[in-house]
Each structure stands twice: as structure tokens, then as C-alpha cells.
Motif scaffolding. Structure first.
Motif, PDB file in Angstrom:
ATOM      1  N   LYS A 191     -10.522   0.079   5.349  1.00  0.00           N
ATOM      2  CA  LYS A 191      -9.609  -1.069   5.373  1.00  0.00           C
ATOM      3  C   LYS A 191      -9.055  -1.223   6.773  1.00  0.00           C
ATOM      4  N   SER A 222     -10.114  -6.696  -5.293  1.00  0.00           N
ATOM      5  CA  SER A 222      -9.331  -6.787  -4.062  1.00  0.00           C
ATOM      6  C   SER A 222      -8.901  -8.224  -3.797  1.00  0.00           C
ATOM      7  N   ARG A 269      -1.234   8.980   3.692  1.00  0.00           N
ATOM      8  CA  ARG A 269      -1.567   7.943   2.716  1.00  0.00           C
ATOM      9  C   ARG A 269      -2.052   6.663   3.407  1.00  0.00           C
ATOM     10  N   ALA A 309      -2.491  -2.360   6.632  1.00  0.00           N
ATOM     11  CA  ALA A 309      -1.693  -1.782   5.553  1.00  0.00           C
ATOM     12  C   ALA A 309      -0.306  -2.385   5.576  1.00  0.00           C
ATOM     13  N   HIS A 321       0.803  -1.219   0.000  1.00  0.00           N
ATOM     14  CA  HIS A 321       0.000   0.000   0.000  1.00  0.00           C
ATOM     15  C   HIS A 321       0.835   1.267   0.000  1.00  0.00           C
ATOM     16  N   ARG A 357      -6.203   4.969   3.931  1.00  0.00           N
ATOM     17  CA  ARG A 357      -6.631   3.583   3.745  1.00  0.00           C
ATOM     18  C   ARG A 357      -7.547   3.129   4.883  1.00  0.00           C
ATOM     19  N   THR A 389       1.082   3.450  -5.546  1.00  0.00           N
ATOM     20  CA  THR A 389       1.200   3.703  -4.129  1.00  0.00           C
ATOM     21  C   THR A 389       2.534   4.332  -3.760  1.00  0.00           C
TER      22      THR A 389
END
Lengths: 341, 341, 341, 341
Positions: free
Chosen positions: A213, B58, A204, A216, A187, A208, A339
Motif C-alpha cells: 500500500k 478495498s 502496524r 495510511a 488504518h 501496510r 486496526t
């Protein structure tokens, strides 16, 4: 002909495959004799060597490491040893030397070549930082090992609802971080070529979590550094927490991201596992081709050059070009990994 | 923009990575919408599709197979369906279609493109037989799987003092046989591009035993054939032993080599395991880059072309060039594998 | 019947395989209904759950992590929540709960069971520290990952002529260190059960170099500690070098061994990679069998027990026995690894 | 003491690990001398051997195959050779022989033991068919290789909407089929212990398609056979299609299932890849323990016995018990794999 071969510098999967290929091509196809110098340049300086026939290289193709050993020699030692090396070549009746190594080794090779030694180099680096060749053996294996680890870490990060900061090799370049990060769907990818802003990185990763989510994965090259002025390091090789630099950038980032995000963050440092063990099929084929073509270059008298991959072809390029600059990750390659910071 | 994507032809590790990358780049960077047609061209002809947002892709990066399914459509069906396909594109408001597939798929893509459909292809083949691209995703994984198997088979051949004949994929080209054979140090490699002489092959393998070795590994591409006049096949798809062709070239070679050498010889047919499962890091990176660049090509309006790898760059090339000829193993690549017949 | 299932504690390869197996056996063979509580005990306390039918567990057998999520709950929270948990069971019409977890989870399971909840536990630990079962799923995968890494590290240690100190998981027990060290042929294995004497360890590794070997691999469990009085640690969680405990025992040993031996020594900390990713076939079979037998135990009304492996049989044992003590590495198992200190 | 060791019968991952462990324990701990007989019983009958010191077994722990070679000797040859074997033992001054092998080897070991030779056996079989030991080394590796292949085949079966019939090893027992099938989530498992009814199998696989699934994986042991009267085979080793038995049960089932289901069905025969290559960590630990305990048994004078795993303990059992019967898959283990016919 009589050919000497040596391996120098850090370990790299595929070294044995090159040695085997040199012996196979030289002995089997040309009727040459091959000797191996022990422990890199040291063996050449000391005349320390062993005979390499077909039996000596039997069964080593898929084995990591190098049957010849390796070492790092300081350039000044090599400079002082040029005449000694020449003497050993004469005494051993060698027509050429094939050193297999990374940037330092190739610089040394160029020095010896400029001083009249008949040299054909073979580039080696898990970091993919040697210019003028598309890639060398070792990189694919390193990326593969890092990707396997990232695949495993992803499921555990997800179950624990964590941020995992995974440090991969790459002191000066971010190639392993970029490729393993792309391959595993990291990510965020942090590379030495682009000093990071910890606030940007936090945002960043935070974005997420805001999007729902629960974990990461951040891949960071060991040589990554904060952009000047964005994060304060104390003097003397210690970070602001008093950690030795030894502890690694991943540890630092884990502490920082946990503090700033309020999420559990853990460092994982993959380390030397990336440069050991059996090479991938890709690296074995490339290493075998490099060995084959190095012998051919010797027979064509193309000294002062090294093998290189260009597209699907193996060519030779001047050692001078190879060591002129480091191959870093260019802007357009960053862009492909959405990313990358 | 609205973009359709589909996967067609045989399975290939990396298809899901391309689909994911197309969606990531299109949706995330350009704000596009993406739909996926089901079961290859059939989905386009029938308008059978599903929406592909970020959630839909995903977790698929490392997964083998294709979430869109695949099928083989006869060219004539596609020819008759051009207007139907155009209609579906219009109804669905699509600005472009990205078909991911091998030679047959790309030929179909060219047909549709010549008929005015806005198409950017992505090449796919485990066989490495598509011209104009250095390589495509899937090949590295297939070679890796075959090499892992060969590594295992080597120790068992040695312990049993046997000849093992290992059949790998490659109906028209010997790339998988060449690379896996080189990577694993096979003692003979038999490819379709070079019809084999069974006497020559027997001699080569026999020479190994005469030199004191106790086993041999022969890698053979499924499409390998004897040179005309060197070996008699009966009519009707059966060999002289009455075996169905179904049984494979490896079975035939095992019978022949055992008879001629007087050594135990056993066939191993690796089969579909070469085209399934998680892709290597190399293939995931390449697939991801292809997807990224296909979307960019769509946005630049570069239709009638497909993505291709040239050195380390992703470029686009005309579909017409891509399908003009099959990429076969050239003479100079044979030469590098000292064991190739 | 209606059965609830949950996963609690640290990640462990095979959790999804148990969940899938419970659903398959319960739904398919018995016509039961199954629900999954989210994030371990938290889901049970909050009544947070989802329905688990056959589709919900499709494709998860080989996937690491847990589709139900996990968390760590403090025992006191659970104690206070017994009535709440009972209420949720009643409201959801559940006849049994199957918690899958390690020592902490099984203690909690026992608490709930003693308070009248119908519970059949499934033991889970990568550390192999749960008594009364020969082994549980997760351990084999962890050992496999560590062994793969050690295989790779061996070749690089040899080429670099180094001592590598490899830290594996195991806070209280040395099972992973013992098995991976035996499997990879480590030259010394350091486990928590046997506090080490740094002088003895130095001598052992030094003896190897004196015998002409050029490298050594030391495997150390993260929980290993020096024997009292043999090595001084400063207060406050820092070692005598001022390193945070965070940096790990491997870092400490690398510094010490390098200083005492005069050989380059490097630490490698394998970390979370040992508890993520796809389980080995062994762990998948064991996890599947545990799930199957847990459902059978529920149907036989064997509450307050957990599944266990005894030889090749799956049996059930009282939760009380399972949590009575930690299974540590016994003396006779040390003896088998000639290198264990 | 002087100890002889030999490996006999089919290849099996872990043989080298046993040899290494015997040498380590005997030479290092007891000060014994060890010799290795070449090519199994043949070496003992001919007195053909080499000295095995610590250097001779360096680096072989993780290597497949056997450095001593193997062969199959007819029982009658061995019977006639008892006196010759005794003579060699006397001439070589051996106090014990440790044969490592499967059912046939252990029967031979018993014969020699009954005739007064001092023997401690070590059981070896990838098939898991030796009674009185929970399991032996080699089986875990074979199951792992088969499971990896099945994982890959699943994605390709799904993308192609096919039935894949995967043939794994197991002439008399279905253990590899059962465990790899459970580990990979196969949809049907066919084992020699339970002759199959092709109609039942067709119905089972067909039910899956009727339920909306688009693919199926059937795992079949090579020794599986149709139930008497359910399927007609022609005489002379050929099936009703005229295929040689050579072609395998998977080919037959693929033809039959395709015909009866109207779905594309393809055979995959994994073959020798299951018995070669590097052993899993599990097998390396078990093989190392067996070697260790075999040496201890020799020193305790426990002849006429073999090592065995019982739970987590290594014990010794009489050779007579070990060879009394084959360990087949029992009914209650079938039941756990819901898909087993």
C-alpha cells in the motif's frame, strides 16, 4: 408552570433544537411559560434572562450554537451562589430549571438539586462520555464532520503517498476517534483509553507499506498519550522536540512516524469544526426528543434526574448516576475496529 | 471456514460496508475464505459467485449500492430451489451463508434455515420496519437525505408563500417521514400507520396561515392513505382526478390542499435519491459492526439467527422473531412530533 | 493517435475527471489510444505507464486524487531527462503528452516543449494562482470545503464568545482566503499579497467587540506574513515564542490577538482536507471540458500550449505566457471584501 | 443617498447574500440608507417596505430564500403602476432602486427605467438563461444539488440494474441538465434546445446495455420536448397515456423507455429542492460582488443597467441588452458532453 432553561459548557450541535423543543412542548402543549437564562449558569446566578415564546425559537432547529449563549462557571462560584440562584427562581416564579450541558454542567445540576432546586437535566456532549445514556446529541454530528474530513484526506494521502495523522476531539475518551475511524476505514486508531506504544504503531503502519500500500490514515484522539516508558516527554508541557503541548499529539506523531518509517507524514488537526454548525438529522431528532421529555419530567415532578436514551426509548435517570463515572471505550468495542491499537 | 455472502432486495446505503466488514473479519482475523453470490438469491440458486479477498473490498466502505448486485426473487422460486442451493453450498465447500437484506430476504433466509442451511442474516432496510433490532443501517442515510431536502425546501416555500407537500419513502411505515419531519421541523407529518382525514389536515395547515405564517411544509410517507370514508377514490388505481396512483400521494394532497386552502400548494417527490449514495458515518459504523458480528456468529455456530442492535450492543436474534411482524411507528412516538396527525 | 497523460504536483480535486475526459474524447470520438504515466514526470522519465481504456476510467469522475499517482520531480532531474523522455515517447509511439499540473508542472512542460516534445498542458491548482486562465478546477472545491468549515466555526465562535483564526491554504496567494472569507462572511481576511500590521488587525477585530459583537472570525492564508518592522520574528524559523514555523501563522495570530485583545482566541488549521475528496460540480464540469479541449488541441497540433478558461470559453494559450507570472489577488478584489486588511 | 432594494420572481439561492452586500456596501462604506420593499414589485407599488440596517442583514449570508419575500406581478399591473411607484420613490426620498430578479423582473426593471426611474438591476436565475452575463448566482447551487442527487442515484441504478430518468429544472434552457449531467457522468442528456427523437434516445441507452453495462442515467430538463412527428401527444395537455402534463416529462420517458427497452425504468423529479437552501460558496461570492457593484453603479449614476459577470470582472450592461434574448445552450457546448442527444 414557569420553566427556565439554560445551556452551559462547550458548544455542541443540537443545543438550539433542545431549546426549541422545550418551548414548543411547554408552551404549545401545556400552556407553560419559558424563560432562557443567558450564558449558562452565569445567567441563573445573575438572574439574567429573556422570555422564550414560540417566535423566539422560530428557525433555530437546524442552527448550530445556542441562542442563549454559554459559559463555563467554576464549581466554587456555583456553590457560593446556591442561595442567589434560589432567590432568582423565587423572584421569577419558576417551577423548574432545565440545564442542558455536559459532565461539568450535570455535576453542577446535581449540586443545585441536592440543595433543593427543582431540576431536570439534559445531557450534552460531542464526546459521548456521559454514562447512563446510550448517546447524546452532538456526537453524531461530530463523527459525521470528522468522517467527511477523513473521506477527503484519504484521496489526498493516496495521491501523495503519505501518512496522514488526523487528530479528532476527545480529551478523555476515544469515541469520536473510534467511530470516525471505523466509518472512514482508518488504518490505525489511537485513543486515550489505551496509551500507545510508538513502536507498535510504527510497525502496524509499516506493515501496510510492506504489503504494497502507498498511504495510511491514522486517527488519533487529542487526549491520546504514549504508554509510560515508551516515549520520553520533556518537562514543562513540551515534548522532546521542544514543541508546546499546544501543537497537539498529531504533530508529535507525524514527526515520529516520519522519522521511524522514512515516509512523508503530515498532521491534520480538525479542531473546533467538529463542534459547530448544523446538526445531523439524528442529533436533531434526539435533541428534540430530549427537550420534549424534559418538559414531561418537569410536569411529573421528576426532579434531580436527567433525560437519557436507552435503546429507542427516552427515560429519566438520577443525576447522581449520570455523573458517577465517565463512559470510556470498552475493550470489546476496540476489538471491532481491527486496526485499533 | 468458507463463507458465502449475498445482498438481496432494494438498494440501501451500507451494503458494501457490511460486505467489506465480513471479508475483513473473516479473512484477516480468522483466516477464512469468503465468496460473494451475485444478484442476491439468484446467485445462490445458480451458484453464480466470485471470490472476495481483501483487495476485492478495498475502497468500497463509503460507496453506495452493492458490488454484488441485487435482485428480487419470488418466494416460490426460492422454495423450489432449496435443494439446488444446498448443492451449491456443498460443491463450493461453504460452511455458512450471510444474506444481507430486508423483510423479504430475511423470510427467505428463514425458509432456507428451516431447511437446514447454515445461515446468519444481516438486516437491511431504509424504512426501519424490521422488528427486534433498534434500527438498521440505511435508515439514517435516508432520513439525512430527506432532511437535507426539507431544509432546502423550507426556504423556498417561505419565499414563495407556498404549501409544499414532500413525499418520502415508506410504503407500510412512517419512520422516514417521522424522523425527517421532526429533524426539519415540518408542520404536518402524514404516515401510513394513521390514515389521514383531509379535513383535519386542511384545518391544521390552515391554522398556521391564520396565525400569520406564510408557508407550510407537509411531509407524507408514500404509503399514507386517507381514512376510510373521508375521501373518495375512484376504482382502478386512479384517484378522483383521474391521476394514476403512479403520480403519488403528494400530488393528490397538493391538489386537495390548494383547492381547500386557496393557497398555492406544490408536490415534491424525493424518490430513489433516499436509497442511494454514500452512507452516513452512523450507517457505516453500524454496517461494519453487523458484518463483524455476523462472522463471529458463524464461528460460534449461531445459525438461524440475525444480527440486531439493542441499545449500543450487537446481539443475535432468531430469524423467526425478526420476520414475525413489521415495526410500525407507535402512538407515543407520534405524540413527540407535535405536528403529527 | 497515441496520447500519454500524466498528473504531477500536489493533489487537486478534478484530476481524475480530466483523465476520464481525455480518455473518453480520445478513445470514443477519435479512436485514439491513451496511456497514463505513473507518478507524474517520474513515469515519463522511467517509461512507467499503463493503458487507459474506457473501463480503466469508469467510475472515477467524482473521485478525489488521481488514479495515476503524482510526485514532485526536481527541475534538474527533468532537464537531464529530456532525451530519456523523448526516447520513451518514441518507443511508446506517442504523438502527444498531456501533463496535468500546477505552476511547477507547467514550467517543466514548457521546458520539454521547448526541447521538441509535443505537449498540451492542462492547468491545475487549488490556489488559483495560474495566470492566463480565469480559474482552474480544484479551486472551487477548496473554497467550498473552507467555507463549509467556516460556516460551522461561526456558530461555535458565537456560542463561546471567541476569536477564531482559521488558516486556509495559499502559500503565495490569498485567493482561497478571499473567496472563503467572503462566502462565509469573515470579519477579517489576511492574505500574503498584503503583509499585515498586527496593530491594525487588532484594532479592526477589537472594534467589532466594542460595537457589541461577541465573536469574530479571521481567515488567514498560510503564507500571510507581518509587514516588515511591525512584528519581530526570531531567527531560525522560530517565532518570538519559540514556536516552530510548522505550527503555522494561525497559531501565532491566536496568541497575539488573545494577548492584545484580552479575548479568548483559538487557531484552526484546515490543512489537507482542502485538497482532497470529491470535486464540486463546478470543478467536474471544468475538468471535463479541459480534458475534452486538450484532446482537440492535440488533434489540431497546437503544441506548446495549455487549455484555459476565458469567460465561458475554453481556449488554448502558450505555456510561456502561463508560467510567466503568478496570479495574485489584485487591489480591486480586496476592496470588495470590506474586511480585508 | 437612500436606496431601495427588492427581490422578485422565483426563489434562488443567493438573494439574501445580495441584499446583505448592498446594505454593507451602502451603509458601511457610503453612509447611505437602505430600505427593502416587501414581496417584490408589489412592495414598490404599495410602498410596503422596511428599513435595512446592518443588524437587519446579520446572519443571512448563507441562508436560502429572501428576507424581503418575493412575488410575481403581471406586467400590466406594473405598467399601470409606474406613476404610483414614482410617487413612493419621491415620498420615501429614494435616489435609486435595485431590483434583484430574473428575466421577467429585468423586463419590468427596463420598463420602469424607460419611464424615468433610477434603476440598477441585479440578474438572478437558477436556469442560467440571462444573456450578457457569463452566469448568475443560483445556477451553481442548483447544479450542485442536482449533481449530488445524481451521484446518489447512480449507485442505486447500478444495484437495481435500472434506467433512471432524472428530471431537473429548465423550462426553456438545458443548462442545469447539461452541467449536472456532465458533472455526474450521465449517459444521456435531454435539453429543450434540442427536441429529442425517442427512437434515437432508446438506441443510445440500449447500446449501453448491449455493451454489457447494467444501468443508465438519463438527465432531462423539465422543458424538453419530442421532435415534431416523432411521438404523439394527445390534446388538452395530456400525453397519449392520459397523464396530465403535471406528471412531467420524466414520467413519460420512463414509461416509453421501459416499454421500448424491456428494462425497468423509473422517473425521479428533483423539483423545488434545486432552488432552495444555502447557496454554494461560488454563488455567495458572486452574489456579494453583484451587490457591491450595484451600489457602486448607483453612486456613479449608471441607471438603466444591470450588473454582469464577464470573465472574472463585474461590469454593468444596459438592461435593454439583458432582456433582448434568452441564453440557450449552444451547439458547441452540447458537443462537449458526448452523451447529449
Amino acid at each position: 408552570m414557569r420553566i427556565g432553561v439554560l445551556t452551559s459548557g462547550g458548544d455542541c450541535p443540537g443545543l438550539n433544537a433542545v431549546i426549541r423543543s422545550v418551548v414548543h412542548r411547554a408552551v404549545d402543549a401545556h400552556g407553560d411559560e419559558v424563560i432562557g437564562f443567558l450564558d449558562g449558569w452565569r445567567g441563573l446566578l445573575d438572574g439574567d434572562h429573556l422570555e422564550l415564546d414560540l417566535d423566539a425559537v422560530s428557525g433555530i432547529l437546524a442552527r448550530g450554537g445556542t441562542i442563549l449563549g454559554s459559559s463555563r462557571v467554576r464549581p466554587e462560584d456555583l456553590r457560593d451562589g446556591v442561595e442567589r440562584a434560589k432567590g432568582h427562581l423565587r423572584d421569577l416564579g419558576l417551577d423548574a430549571v432545565i440545564p442542558i450541558g455536559g459532565e461539568g454542567t450535570l455535576k453542577a445540576a446535581r449540586l443545585l438539586s441536592d440543595n433543593g432546586l427543582p431540576i431536570v437535566g439534559v445531557p450534552k456532549t460531542i464526546d459521548n462520555d456521559i454514562a447512563v445514556t446510550d448517546v447524546t446529541f452532538g456526537f453524531d454530528t461530530a463523527v459525521g464532520v470528522a468522517t467527511d474530513a477523513l473521506d477527503r484526506l484519504k484521496t489526498t494521502a493516496e495521491s501523495h503517498q503519505r501518512v496522514l495523522i488526523v487528530e479528532v476531539m476527545g480529551r478523555h475518551t476515544g469515541w469520536i476517534a473510534l467511530h470516525s475511524g471505523m466509518a472512514a476505514g482508518a488504518h490505525a486508531i489511537v485513543v486515550p483509553e489505551r496509551p500507545f506504544d510508538i513502536k507498535e504503531l510504527t510497525e502496524r503502519v509499516g506493515a501496510r507499506f510492506e504489503a504494497g500500500k502507498r498511504f495510511a490514515i491514522v486517527v488519533v484522539a487529542e487526549g491520546a498519550k504514549p504508554a509510560p516508558g515508551t516515549m520520553d516527554f520533556a518537562e514543562g508541557g513540551k515534548d522532546i522536540y521542544g514543541h508546546e503541548r499546544f501543537a497537539g499529539i498529531a504533530n508529535l506523531l507525524a514527526v515520529e512516524l516520519e522519522r521511524r518509517l522514512g515516509k512523508e507524514a503530515r498532521p491534520v488537526i480538525l479542531g473546533h469544526v467538529q463542534r459547530g454548525g448544523t446538526p445531523t438529522a439524528y442529533d436533531r431528532v434526539l435533541a428534540t426528543r430530549f427537550g420534549w421529555h424534559a418538559v414531561e419530567a418537569v410536569h411529573r415532578g421528576e426532579f434531580g434526574r436527567m433525560t437519557a436514551l436507552r435503546g429507542t426509548d427516552i427515560v429519566t435517570v438520577p443525576l447522581a448516576e449520570a455523573v458517577a463515572s465517565l463512559k470510556t471505550v470498552p475493550e470489546e468495542r476496540y476489538a471491532e475496529a481491527p486496526t485499533v491499537l
